[in-house]
Design an enzyme around this catalytic site. Sequence first.
Site, PDB file in Angstrom:
ATOM      1  CE  LYS A 125      -4.087   1.767   2.387  1.00 30.85           C
ATOM      2  NZ  LYS A 125      -3.736   3.161   2.270  1.00 30.85           N
ATOM      3  NE  ARG A 146     -10.139   8.966  -2.055  1.00 27.55           N
ATOM      4  CZ  ARG A 146     -11.270   8.278  -1.963  1.00 27.55           C
ATOM      5  NH1 ARG A 146     -11.512   7.303  -2.777  1.00 27.55           N
ATOM      6  NH2 ARG A 146     -12.146   8.560  -1.042  1.00 27.55           N
ATOM      7  CE  LYS A 298      -5.525  -3.850  -4.948  1.00 26.69           C
ATOM      8  NZ  LYS A 298      -4.853  -3.097  -6.004  1.00 26.69           N
ATOM      9  CE  LYS A 322      -3.666   2.868   7.199  1.00 29.70           C
ATOM     10  NZ  LYS A 322      -4.633   3.810   6.672  1.00 29.70           N
ATOM     11  CB  CYS A 416      27.491  13.609  33.736  1.00 32.13           C
ATOM     12  SG  CYS A 416      25.831  14.086  34.222  1.00 32.13           S
ATOM     13  CB  CYS A 419      27.295  16.721  37.581  1.00 31.54           C
ATOM     14  SG  CYS A 419      27.864  15.052  37.202  1.00 31.54           S
ATOM     15  CB  CYS A 439      24.735  13.924  39.077  1.00 31.70           C
ATOM     16  SG  CYS A 439      24.097  14.429  37.462  1.00 31.70           S
TER      17      CYS A 439
END
Length: 516
Positions: A125, A146, A298, A322, A416, A419, A439
């Site tokens: 699809k 469409r 189909k 889907k 980090c 800190c 920290c």
Amino acid sequence: MIVNHQTPTPEISQKLAQLRLTVQRASYAYYVLDDPIMEDGVYDRLYRELQELENQYPELISPDSPTQRVGEKPAAQFQSVTHNIPLYSLENAFNMAELQAWDEKWRRFLGDSLPQDPKYICELKIDGSAIALTYHNGILVRGVTRGDGVTGEDITQNVKTIRSIPLKLHLDNPPPVVEVRGEAFLSNHIFVQINQERQQTGEPLFANPRNAAAGTLRQLDSRIVADRRLDFFAYTLHLDSPNLHDHWDCLELLQKMGFKVNPNRQLCQSLLEVQQYLETWETQRRELPYMTDGVVVKLNSLSLQKQLGETRKFPRWAIALKYPAEELPTKIISVTFQVGRTGALTPVAELEPVQLAGTTVKRATLHNQDRLTELDLHIGDTVIVRKAGEIIPEVVRVLPDLRPTGAKLVTMSTHCPECGETVIKTPAEAVTRCINSSCPAIVRGSIIHWCQRPALDINGIGEKLVQQLVDAQLVRSVADLYHLNMDQLVALERQGQKSAQKILEAIAASKKQPWH
Ligand code: IVH
């Protein structure tokens, strides 16, 4: 324009026809077969030669000439037109049980006239925009959006710019009328490119390739449409012919007519085979250069299709399965690192925003060091992000072909970000951690954790407030909450007397929480 008022000699007409055929063949090989037969420069020269000859003899220009793909001036507006045959939508199924239910339903509908062994065709699809094409005596005369399925907009001039749509069918004796339907779409890399250009010019970005394709088709200036390089897969042929027995025949004929038909189709003998196809493509689709949002199943037999017919909205002989997750391409702007309550560092991709499953996604998790290594991610990379159900978006894969030159490799932070202490990763685990117990990120995380309902259940202390308290150094651990007073709270930005009072009451009440 040079106009020569001489009447064209038969030699000229013949030369023109020859040129047209050569250019058309080269374009077909390039855009439909994806198998070029001449150098770009040679093609350009022949095309120009054709253009010049047509300029000299405008009376020889035919609507199917390769030069007629792009209009000379923008349309004022699109005409609303009625479809020759309504364009139906598809019923959706989201799992195997729903597919099974559909299968039982159409079988029940047929009752006694159930055929021996009905076959299914599985197709991808394609996530684009449906269009209906009409050919009269083999020449493309109309292309329509469409719309609501009954009426759409006449976008013939734009449709002609799509190089994979033949202006003339490759048939010796074309039927008087042929109606073809299919999906116009944009490949992922072109979608990214268009958005990049729009960003530079300050235009609003397209949320996904489908919207970009639909938006492009409704562009009034066909010269812009031509630049957008839309593509097209044909999937329906409406033609009454004794030689056509099933949908598979139709797809093959469409291919012969000069259309691009998606090669990843499969004839299945049973629902089990259908299921296998679904499972294969749920992952394999990630390798495709365009977006798909499911699989269309189909019934193969045209007589069966006719017998089953349509409800007011859907054909009974087809269903769309889907995929649950939505995936989209976007670009990595930067990578940041988040520190959790346990000190775990999570790399986070900062993205060019995209609409995914109804929300705007700006960030996606990259999980950990191992995942980073696996992805081989670079700043500026085009990536596919996915949102599966309620889970936070993640970067599924990288499209290395689209990597800008000189892009910087993303590596795990050595320090980090909160800190500044060195972070640690043991070979035993995937996680990289900050092990500094003071920290601020760890302190904040642990306080938030403690305030939640299963623990102290302190109402009114959210992430924002904790951040303020830790930043103001009023709180270093959860115990410090119990030393807070009114003055301290009211001194915080945007903290009123009333809510401060409520917070203090909630903290006091939490003392009554059971010890466990
Ligand atoms: S068949 C009556 N086949 O999906 C049957 N549709 O959700 C009509 N689509 O409107 C459609 N790929 O725009 C069919 N291989 C495919 C398709 C496909 C994409 C689109 C089409 C349709 C929508 C329904």
